[in-house]
Design a protein around this motif. Structure first.
Motif, mmCIF file in Angstrom:
data_model
loop_
_atom_site.group_PDB
_atom_site.id
_atom_site.type_symbol
_atom_site.label_atom_id
_atom_site.label_comp_id
_atom_site.label_asym_id
_atom_site.label_seq_id
_atom_site.Cartn_x
_atom_site.Cartn_y
_atom_site.Cartn_z
ATOM 1 N N THR A 167 -1.466 10.804 -7.565
ATOM 2 C CA THR A 167 -0.704 10.297 -5.532
ATOM 3 C C THR A 167 0.544 9.273 -5.632
ATOM 4 O O THR A 167 -0.174 8.514 -5.638
ATOM 5 N N PRO A 168 1.281 9.387 -5.205
ATOM 6 C CA PRO A 168 2.361 8.681 -4.800
ATOM 7 C C PRO A 168 1.672 8.039 -3.642
ATOM 8 O O PRO A 168 0.961 8.163 -2.310
ATOM 9 N N ASN A 169 1.285 6.313 -3.549
ATOM 10 C CA ASN A 169 1.335 5.501 -2.082
ATOM 11 C C ASN A 169 2.175 5.834 -0.934
ATOM 12 O O ASN A 169 3.549 5.495 -0.922
ATOM 13 N N PRO A 170 1.689 6.229 -0.336
ATOM 14 C CA PRO A 170 2.771 6.046 1.225
ATOM 15 C C PRO A 170 3.780 5.002 1.597
ATOM 16 O O PRO A 170 4.370 5.681 2.043
ATOM 17 N N LEU A 171 3.394 4.036 1.301
ATOM 18 C CA LEU A 171 3.896 2.883 1.873
ATOM 19 C C LEU A 171 4.920 2.242 0.799
ATOM 20 O O LEU A 171 6.084 2.034 1.151
ATOM 21 N N ASN A 172 4.866 2.656 -0.173
ATOM 22 C CA ASN A 172 5.882 2.275 -1.128
ATOM 23 C C ASN A 172 6.507 3.916 -2.210
ATOM 24 O O ASN A 172 5.538 3.255 -3.535
ATOM 25 N N PRO A 173 6.460 5.008 -2.012
ATOM 26 C CA PRO A 173 6.546 5.916 -2.494
ATOM 27 C C PRO A 173 7.002 5.891 -4.237
ATOM 28 O O PRO A 173 7.023 6.622 -5.652
ATOM 29 N N THR A 174 8.400 5.348 -4.515
ATOM 30 C CA THR A 174 8.777 4.849 -5.311
ATOM 31 C C THR A 174 8.443 3.880 -5.792
ATOM 32 O O THR A 174 9.238 4.254 -7.446
#
Length: 565
Positions: free
Chosen positions: A390-397
């Motif tokens: 799951t991507p980190n919502p603060l730094n998804p890219t």
């Protein structure tokens, strides 16, 4: 003091001279010669006194009877023998037999106790143990095409050293890559194995074998030499217990050699199996015989502590290989023999599984499908990324994506083998061998579903899967001997292999052809020559290329001296 050997010689000589009744150069024996002989044997320690007393009493009694009978015979026969004739003392047959048996028993008992009659014998347990082994010296050179792609990922090393961050926005390091262009010449390599077999009883046998190896991979016991003259590792190559309740049935458990009729296209010649197997072999008549094997082999177990620093442990997902084979042998005539077998192998849960959503970037110790990656890989099989991160919502890219890979296909194999041995004129022998394998578990739709679109190899430019479920090989061997055993034996061999990427698991086959794995095709040329009894030289050339995908051509030259004992 008379030695033990001289005592035996003296006693045997005296008994022979007395029993056969030969005349000696000395004066004629007296009437108590037999009794004197018995007493002499007692003095020499050959007979015990109590047994000698019984023999003397019997000898005196029978001698008296013989004397009386001789007197009666002399009266009836006429004149007495002339002067100068030699008179031989009569020894009754019963006394001769008793002396012989008693001397033999006493001498053998003394010999066993003092261990001088057979000084080279060993204790009983030693006679039930045998040793065997082999040593192979190899010079190997690997030649790569300069037009090969230099971007072929080494997924086996990625799994061993990983996880590897596949997000280019958070990782600047390249994944581990295979060497595809730089030649490696004159690698001096050694294989040394020593085995011991112990016959516990007529039906039970135990065996142990140790061997060399550069690492613990299952497909090769070859050790690279060099390394600053560092000492080399020794591994437990085999350890098994065998029960043979009849001439036709054998049951084996532990770690043992390949129990199936197969080629190195599927199972390396150095591969040993962990598990249990039952082997049946029955001769129907002079020309026909049938055989079969069934077995169950654990490939890998889920660790009890995975993940080691997590509260939640992974569920048990053990991997197994189940195999069954039936075959027949046919002696067509005195010059032709045919052997064939059909096998089914089911690799249970060897394929990878996509994980549940996980967050290793947030400190999670791992993901719940990490254990489904293959315990050992070479190269060629289709693989996919195991973790659903799951991507980190603060730094998804820029969220790190540390990944392992798993096998995309299931593997349920049909394996057909045929071997035809023919005796040709001029003492030539020809072996023709064929092997065909088809993976019943191969399904591109299931592979895409299992991988959730995360396949990372064996794809064309449009994203279509470039793979297949078939493999086949043919090989011919011609010479004056198919199995070299003595000086002057020789043969030449030539063969061709074609292995699609997902025809079979890439972790268990020959590690020399295309340097191991699948997605390979090419030919093999070589020969063997007997240098002495159980010593022979081998030269082998293998020229291979990839079946699908980026160019990847490898030529391998192997020069060997093989010994066995």
């Amino acid at each position: 003091m008379i030695s033990n050997v001289n005592r035996l010689s003296l006693a045997v000589g005296m008994v022979i001279a007395t029993l056969v009744g030969q005349a000696a150069a000395a004066p004629a024996p007296s009437e108590n010669a037999t009794i004197n002989l018995i007493r002499l044997l007692v003095e020499q320690g050959i007979l015990k006194q109590d047994k000698a007393d019984a023999l003397i009493a019997q000898a005196q009694n029978e001698a008296a009877q013989a004397k009386q009978a001789a007197a009666s015979t002399a009266v009836a026969a006429g004149p007495v023998a002339a002067p100068g004739d030699v008179r031989v003392q009569y020894v009754p047959a019963a006394v001769r037999d008793q002396i012989r048996d008693q001397v033999k028993a006493e001498v053998m008992a003394t010999a066993k106790q003092e261990n001088w009659a057979a000084p080279n014998t060993f204790p009983d347990w030693a006679s039930r143990i045998s040793f065997d082994g082999d040593i192979r010296l190899r010079d190997e050179s690997r030649y790569y095409s300069g037009s090969n792609s230099n971007e072929i990922v080494d997924f086996a090393r990625l799994n061993n050293n990983g996880p590897y961050d596949v997000n280019p926005n958070s990782s600047t390091a390249l994944p581990p890559l295979l060497n595809t262009r730089e030649d490696r010449t004159n690698l001096f390599r050694l294989r040394a194995r020593l085995g011991m077999k112990a016959e516990i009883s007529p039906e039970w046998t135990a065996g142990i074998r140790i061997g060399t190896g550069s690492d613990n991979n299952p497909v090769s016991t070859t050790q690279n030499l060099g390394g600053g003259f560092a000492k080399k590792d020794i591994w437990l190559d085999q350890g098994y217990l065998t029960w043979k309740p009849s001439d036709e049935l054998t049951l084996t458990g532990g770690r043992f050699g390949n129990p199936f009729m197969s080629t190195d296209m599927l199972y390396s010649n150095d591969l040993n199996f962990d598990g249990v197997a039952a082997i049946f072999d029955h001769k129907l008549n002079r020309d026909w015989g049938v055989f079969g094997t069934v077995g169950a082999f654990p490939v890998d177990y889920t660790s009890d502590t995975t993940t080691s620093n997590g509260f939640d442990k992974e569920e048990s997902d053990n991997k197994w290989l189940y195999g069954a084979q039936v075959g027949a042998k046919w002696a067509i005539n005195s010059n032709n023999r045919l052997k064939g077998a059909l096998a089914y192998y089911r690799f249970e849960d060897i394929q990878g599984q996509r994980s549940s959503p996980c967050e290793p970037w947030a400190g999670a110790p791992g993901c719940d499908s990490d254990g489904t990656r293959a315990a050992f890989m070479q190269k060629g099989n289709s693989v996919f990324l195991l973790r659903d991160i799951t991507p980190n919502p603060l730094n998804p890219t820029t969220t790190p994506q540390p990944q392992f890979v798993g096998l995309a296909s299931e593997f349920n194999l049909l394996d057909l083998n045929l071997v035809w041995d023919a005796d040709l004129p001029a003492d030539f022998k020809l072996r023709s061998q064929g092997n065909y394998i088809h993976n019943l578990g191969y399904d591109e739709g299931d592979m895409r579903k299992r991988s959730a679109g995360q396949l990372v190899n064996n794809l064309d430019s449009s994203g279509n899967i470039e793979s297949g479920a078939n493999a086949w090989m043919v090989q011919f061997t011609l010479g004056n001997a198919l199995d070299l055993k003595k000086q002057g034996d020789w043969n030449l061999f030539a063969g061709y292999k074609y292995i699609q990427p997902d025809a079979l698991p890439d972790g268990f086959n020959d590690s020399s052809f295309h340097l191991g794995g699948t997605n390979a095709k090419g030919y093999i040329l070589g020969g063997n020559y007997g240098l002495a009894k159980n010593v022979y030289a081998t030269g082998r050339w293998m020229s291979t290329e990839a079946v699908y995908g980026a160019p990847f051509d490898i030529d391998v030259l192997q020069l060997e001296i093989n010994t066995r004992f």
